[in-house]
Write a protein that holds these residues in place. Structure first.
Motif, short mmCIF file in Angstrom:
data_model
loop_
_atom_site.label_atom_id
_atom_site.label_comp_id
_atom_site.label_asym_id
_atom_site.label_seq_id
_atom_site.Cartn_x
_atom_site.Cartn_y
_atom_site.Cartn_z
N TYR A 196 0.38 15.77 3.64
CA TYR A 196 0.44 14.50 2.92
C TYR A 196 -0.92 13.85 2.79
CZ TYR A 196 5.57 14.36 3.11
OH TYR A 196 6.91 14.62 2.94
N ALA A 197 -1.12 13.25 1.62
CA ALA A 197 -2.20 12.30 1.35
C ALA A 197 -1.56 11.11 0.66
CB ALA A 197 -3.27 12.94 0.46
N GLY A 198 -2.15 9.93 0.82
CA GLY A 198 -1.59 8.77 0.13
C GLY A 198 -1.44 7.57 1.03
N PHE A 199 -0.49 6.71 0.69
CA PHE A 199 -0.49 5.37 1.27
C PHE A 199 0.95 4.87 1.44
CE2 PHE A 199 -3.71 6.15 -1.95
CZ PHE A 199 -4.81 6.33 -1.13
N ALA A 200 1.25 4.33 2.60
CA ALA A 200 0.42 4.21 3.79
C ALA A 200 0.99 5.13 4.85
CB ALA A 200 0.40 2.78 4.29
N ILE A 201 0.12 5.64 5.72
CA ILE A 201 0.51 6.66 6.68
C ILE A 201 1.51 6.14 7.71
CG2 ILE A 201 -1.50 6.17 8.16
CD1 ILE A 201 0.17 9.62 7.55
N ASN A 202 1.53 4.85 7.99
CA ASN A 202 2.51 4.30 8.93
C ASN A 202 3.64 3.57 8.23
OD1 ASN A 202 0.88 2.21 8.04
ND2 ASN A 202 0.78 1.18 10.02
N GLY A 203 3.77 3.75 6.92
CA GLY A 203 4.83 3.12 6.16
C GLY A 203 5.51 4.14 5.28
N CYS A 204 5.18 4.10 3.99
CA CYS A 204 5.86 4.94 3.00
C CYS A 204 5.79 6.42 3.32
CB CYS A 204 5.27 4.68 1.62
SG CYS A 204 5.46 2.99 1.03
N LEU A 205 4.64 6.92 3.78
CA LEU A 205 4.50 8.36 4.00
C LEU A 205 5.44 8.87 5.08
CD1 LEU A 205 2.04 7.97 2.16
CD2 LEU A 205 0.81 9.58 3.61
N ARG A 226 -6.60 13.29 7.40
CA ARG A 226 -7.04 12.03 8.00
C ARG A 226 -7.76 11.12 7.00
NH1 ARG A 226 -8.18 10.51 13.25
NH2 ARG A 226 -7.70 12.62 13.97
N GLN A 227 -8.72 11.65 6.27
CA GLN A 227 -9.53 10.83 5.37
C GLN A 227 -8.81 10.50 4.06
OE1 GLN A 227 -10.60 13.63 6.85
NE2 GLN A 227 -12.01 12.80 8.39
N ALA A 228 -7.66 11.13 3.82
CA ALA A 228 -6.94 10.93 2.56
C ALA A 228 -5.77 9.98 2.69
CB ALA A 228 -6.45 12.28 2.03
N VAL A 229 -5.72 9.25 3.82
CA VAL A 229 -4.66 8.27 4.04
C VAL A 229 -5.29 6.98 4.56
CG1 VAL A 229 -2.94 10.04 4.56
CG2 VAL A 229 -4.20 8.97 6.45
N THR A 230 -4.53 5.91 4.46
CA THR A 230 -4.86 4.68 5.16
C THR A 230 -3.56 4.08 5.63
OG1 THR A 230 -6.22 2.66 5.11
CG2 THR A 230 -4.82 3.08 3.19
N ALA A 231 -3.64 2.98 6.39
CA ALA A 231 -2.45 2.43 7.03
C ALA A 231 -2.28 0.95 6.71
CB ALA A 231 -2.52 2.63 8.54
N ILE A 232 -1.08 0.47 6.93
CA ILE A 232 -0.82 -0.97 6.95
C ILE A 232 -1.38 -1.49 8.27
CG2 ILE A 232 0.97 -2.75 6.91
CD1 ILE A 232 2.84 -0.46 5.77
N GLU A 233 -2.31 -2.40 8.18
CA GLU A 233 -2.91 -2.98 9.38
C GLU A 233 -2.49 -4.45 9.51
OE1 GLU A 233 -4.64 -1.20 11.51
OE2 GLU A 233 -5.09 0.59 10.31
N ASN A 234 -2.56 -4.97 10.73
CA ASN A 234 -2.27 -6.38 10.94
C ASN A 234 -3.51 -7.11 11.43
OD1 ASN A 234 -2.44 -6.10 13.82
ND2 ASN A 234 -0.32 -5.40 13.87
N LYS A 235 -3.36 -8.38 11.70
CA LYS A 235 -4.49 -9.21 12.12
C LYS A 235 -5.22 -8.62 13.32
CE LYS A 235 -5.42 -13.93 13.75
NZ LYS A 235 -4.81 -15.28 13.99
N GLU A 236 -4.44 -8.05 14.24
CA GLU A 236 -5.03 -7.55 15.48
C GLU A 236 -5.61 -6.14 15.36
OE1 GLU A 236 -2.51 -10.90 16.18
OE2 GLU A 236 -1.96 -8.98 15.27
N THR A 237 -5.20 -5.37 14.35
CA THR A 237 -5.63 -3.98 14.26
C THR A 237 -6.60 -3.69 13.13
OG1 THR A 237 -3.82 -3.29 12.75
CG2 THR A 237 -3.36 -3.26 15.13
#
Length: 272
Positions: A196-205, A226-237
């Motif tokens: 998988y590549a795409g968005f987001a690795i901790n959500g839709c993927l 690794r470099q082909a994904v990103t994640a949903i981040e929060n204030k703390e992360t």
């Protein structure tokens, strides 16, 4: 097509040492070794790669989906090389799209997926919604995500979603709107490993139709670049992108393996 050797990240999740203050600190952790993949059994899955418009066009959407700029950077810098290497090597490429959208319906690969999968079976709602349920979900929409003042921008932006220029399907590449369609494409093409590549690795993927949860249940190995994904981040992360690191660990532990983009490109170019 034979096997290709590719440097592969895996996570050694054993053994806890209960003589330590934190037993899990004895785990083997991240390691890298060379493992095989087969070009004819592996598919690159580009999932939910979208052109979401600009911050000026849809400020409310960008305010709550803070990873959109990172996704654009991945689309511009990483996906062309990752996709190009897969295509040049003759590897299968799939695109998983936003359910209910219109931007993909004329793609030949989507028409193939619909033909192979057949009509989608409607799912009956299993939960009764009472007044308390509706009050709780209304509170979440107002005070958790996305906020009432952002709704109009999100709806407007989502109605105009398109593929990014760098990740449009080419030719007959399969395009799936649902898990059933992706599974049907894989069966037709003899695929058993999805990268998988795409968005987001901790959500839709992981959890959307066509994501890792559904596809693993169908028996597939599900990995990520690794470099082909990103994640949903929060204030703390967000500053350190900690949520992405945790999600990649989950991929390595629960679903498959993690590859670096440079290793992926080099291995496929050698194979090509």
């Amino acid at each position: 097509m034979g096997e290709l050797e590719i440097p592969t990240w895996y996570y050694r999740h054993y053994d806890a040492d209960f003589a330590l203050d934190v037993p899990a600190e004895a785990f083997g952790g991240w390691n890298k070794t060379t493992l095989p993949i087969r070009r004819d059994k592996t598919a690159l899955v580009v999932m939910h790669a979208w052109d979401c418009g600009t911050r000026e066009q849809y400020p409310g959407w960008h305010r709550v989906v803070e990873y959109i700029p990172r996704s654009y950077d991945v689309c511009d810098r990483v996906l062309p090389g990752v996709l190009g290497a897969a295509r040049d090597a003759g590897m299968t490429v799939y695109h998983v799209v936003r359910p209910g959208g219109d931007y993909f319906r004329d793609c030949p690969g989507f028409k193939r997926a619909v033909r192979l999968a057949g009509p989608e079976q409607p799912k009956a709602r299993r939960v009764e919604h009472d007044d308390t349920f509706r009050r709780l979900t209304a509170f979440k929409a107002r005070d958790v995500f996305p906020g009432e003042h952002n709704r109009a921008d999100i709806a407007a932006g989502q109605s105009r979603i398109d593929f990014p220029a760098t990740a449009r399907p080419q030719g007959e590449e399969g395009v799936a709107e649902s898990t059933a369609q992706l599974h049907a494409l894989c069966r037709e093409d003899g695929i058993n490993h999805l990268v998988y590549a795409g968005f987001a690795i901790n959500g839709c993927l992981q959890t959307s139709p066509g994501g890792m949860v559904d596809m693993q249940r169908e028996g597939y190995l599900c990995s990520a670049i690794r470099q082909a994904v990103t994640a949903i981040e929060n204030k703390e992360t967000a500053r350190a992108e900690t949520a992405k690191e945790i999600a990649l660990w989950q991929v390595a532990l629960l679903y498959g393996f993690v590859y670096d983009a440079d290793d992926w490109i080099a291995a496929l170019r050698r194979g090509a």
